[in-house]
Scaffold this motif. Structure first.
Motif, short mmCIF file in Angstrom:
data_model
loop_
_atom_site.label_atom_id
_atom_site.label_comp_id
_atom_site.label_asym_id
_atom_site.label_seq_id
_atom_site.Cartn_x
_atom_site.Cartn_y
_atom_site.Cartn_z
N MET A 168 33.67 69.74 47.26
CA MET A 168 34.94 70.44 47.09
C MET A 168 36.04 69.79 47.91
O MET A 168 37.17 69.59 47.43
N GLU A 169 35.74 69.44 49.13
CA GLU A 169 36.75 68.86 50.01
C GLU A 169 37.21 67.49 49.52
O GLU A 169 38.39 67.16 49.59
N THR A 170 36.28 66.69 49.02
CA THR A 170 36.64 65.38 48.47
C THR A 170 37.57 65.54 47.27
O THR A 170 38.60 64.85 47.17
N LEU A 171 37.23 66.44 46.40
CA LEU A 171 38.05 66.66 45.20
C LEU A 171 39.41 67.25 45.55
O LEU A 171 40.44 66.83 45.00
N LEU A 172 39.44 68.20 46.46
CA LEU A 172 40.71 68.79 46.86
C LEU A 172 41.61 67.76 47.53
O LEU A 172 42.84 67.78 47.34
N THR A 173 41.03 66.85 48.29
CA THR A 173 41.81 65.78 48.91
C THR A 173 42.44 64.90 47.85
O THR A 173 43.63 64.56 47.93
N ASP A 174 41.66 64.55 46.84
CA ASP A 174 42.18 63.71 45.76
C ASP A 174 43.24 64.44 44.94
O ASP A 174 44.25 63.86 44.55
N LEU A 175 43.00 65.71 44.68
CA LEU A 175 43.97 66.50 43.92
C LEU A 175 45.27 66.65 44.70
O LEU A 175 46.37 66.51 44.14
N ALA A 176 45.17 66.93 45.99
CA ALA A 176 46.38 67.11 46.80
C ALA A 176 47.20 65.83 46.83
O ALA A 176 48.44 65.87 46.76
N GLU A 177 46.53 64.70 46.92
CA GLU A 177 47.23 63.41 46.91
C GLU A 177 47.95 63.20 45.58
O GLU A 177 49.09 62.75 45.53
N ALA A 178 47.26 63.55 44.49
CA ALA A 178 47.86 63.38 43.16
C ALA A 178 49.07 64.30 43.00
O ALA A 178 50.11 63.88 42.46
N TYR A 179 48.99 65.53 43.47
CA TYR A 179 50.09 66.47 43.31
C TYR A 179 51.25 66.20 44.27
O TYR A 179 52.37 66.63 44.01
N ARG A 180 50.98 65.49 45.34
CA ARG A 180 52.10 65.07 46.20
C ARG A 180 52.95 64.01 45.50
O ARG A 180 54.16 63.92 45.73
N ALA A 181 52.31 63.24 44.64
CA ALA A 181 53.02 62.16 43.94
C ALA A 181 53.86 62.66 42.78
O ALA A 181 54.94 62.15 42.50
N LYS A 182 53.36 63.71 42.08
CA LYS A 182 54.09 64.25 40.93
C LYS A 182 53.56 65.65 40.61
O LYS A 182 52.49 66.04 41.06
N PRO A 183 54.31 66.41 39.79
CA PRO A 183 53.94 67.82 39.56
C PRO A 183 52.66 68.02 38.76
O PRO A 183 52.03 69.08 38.86
N TYR A 184 52.31 67.03 37.93
CA TYR A 184 51.14 67.18 37.06
C TYR A 184 50.20 65.99 37.22
O TYR A 184 50.63 64.89 37.58
N LEU A 185 48.93 66.21 36.91
CA LEU A 185 47.94 65.16 37.09
C LEU A 185 48.12 64.01 36.12
O LEU A 185 47.85 62.85 36.45
N VAL A 186 48.59 64.33 34.91
CA VAL A 186 48.72 63.31 33.87
C VAL A 186 50.08 63.44 33.20
O VAL A 186 50.45 64.53 32.74
N GLY A 187 50.82 62.35 33.13
CA GLY A 187 52.12 62.40 32.46
C GLY A 187 53.08 63.31 33.18
O GLY A 187 53.00 63.52 34.39
N ASP A 188 54.00 63.87 32.39
CA ASP A 188 55.04 64.72 32.98
C ASP A 188 55.00 66.14 32.46
O ASP A 188 56.00 66.85 32.46
N SER A 189 53.82 66.58 32.00
CA SER A 189 53.70 67.96 31.51
C SER A 189 52.31 68.51 31.81
O SER A 189 51.36 67.77 32.07
N PHE A 190 52.21 69.83 31.76
CA PHE A 190 50.96 70.55 32.01
C PHE A 190 49.94 70.19 30.95
O PHE A 190 50.24 70.15 29.75
#
Length: 249
Positions: A168-190
């Protein structure tokens, strides 16, 4: 058109599909099942040995599994698509979803159940949520057997709980890094990537839209409470996704 969702209220995989159906504005019949008693129903619906939920019944056509149901919903009801149209972005979204389903999903479940199964009065109402009231009584009376079966079936113990926390901690770290860069994980929409991330980790931040009676702060096991305090910043982007995108239409 008749849509029926056979599901566990407590399941974060089922929450993916409840959210997707609401996001698309689709009317559906919610059919909550009791873990354990669901097996015969699901086998009859899905026509096989796999007893996992969710199962979506659309006018007699049944689809099993959250990722497969998301595929079906986007193919059958393309409005407000959750799968990106761009091929590269589509693969990115599916890759995030696979990782979340295969790694985060079992980890969240193992870590949470290991601690909450030690508190029957807290976990029984969550397991029985949405089903007839007497199921709480039945689960309470048979809880020692329920605890034993769930731990054996999902390989839940102190060691696997610690390992799950690390995942969980590894994934949350990766997710937090991705969301710091932009609002969504992929592209510019949900997309289904964001939906999967927030739904899978939802039991950790307990959104109001999730249809179970979450425990009051004082009833949360100390280990989980300490972990939540430590990882609150990484969970925040996922909580915000609920605020922005989860409300039923």
């Amino acid at each position: 058109m008749a849509l029926k969702l056979y599901q566990f209220a407590i399941s974060h995989y089922c929450e993916k599909i409840r959210w997707a159906l609401d996001y698309k504005g689709l009317n559906y019949e919610d059919v909550p099942l009791l873990p354990g008693q669901h097996i015969k129903t699901v086998q009859q619906l899905a026509g096989g040995k796999c007893t996992s939920v969710p199962v979506l019944d659309h006018d007699g056509h049944c689809t099993q599994g959250s990722a497969q149901i998301l595929d079906y919903l986007d193919e059958t009801f393309p409005e407000r698509a959750l799968t990106p149209a761009d091929p590269e972005q589509r693969e990115q979204a599916l890759a995030w979803e696979r990782r979340l389903d295969e790694e985060a999903g079992p980890a969240v479940r193992c870590y949470a159940y290991h601690h909450f199964l030690q508190r029957p009065k807290v976990v029984v109402p969550m397991l029985a949520a949405g089903t007839p009231f007497y199921n709480r009584i039945l689960l309470s009376l048979a809880f020692s057997r329920v605890d034993e079966t769930m731990r054996k079936w999902m390989k839940i113990n102190e060691k696997t709980s610690r390992q799950s926390r690390q995942v969980m901690e590894t994934l949350l770290t990766d997710l937090a890094e991705a969301y710091r860069a932009k609002p969504y994980l992929v592209g510019d929409s949900f997309s289904r990537a964001d939906l999967s991330a927030a739904a899978i980790f939802a039991p950790m931040f307990q959104p109001a839209e999730y249809p179970v009676p979450w425990p009051k702060p004082g009833k949360i096991p100390k280990d989980i409470k300490a972990w939540l305090d430590q990882w609150q910043d990484q969970l925040q982007p996922l909580s915000e996704l609920y605020e922005q995108h989860r409300k039923a239409n």
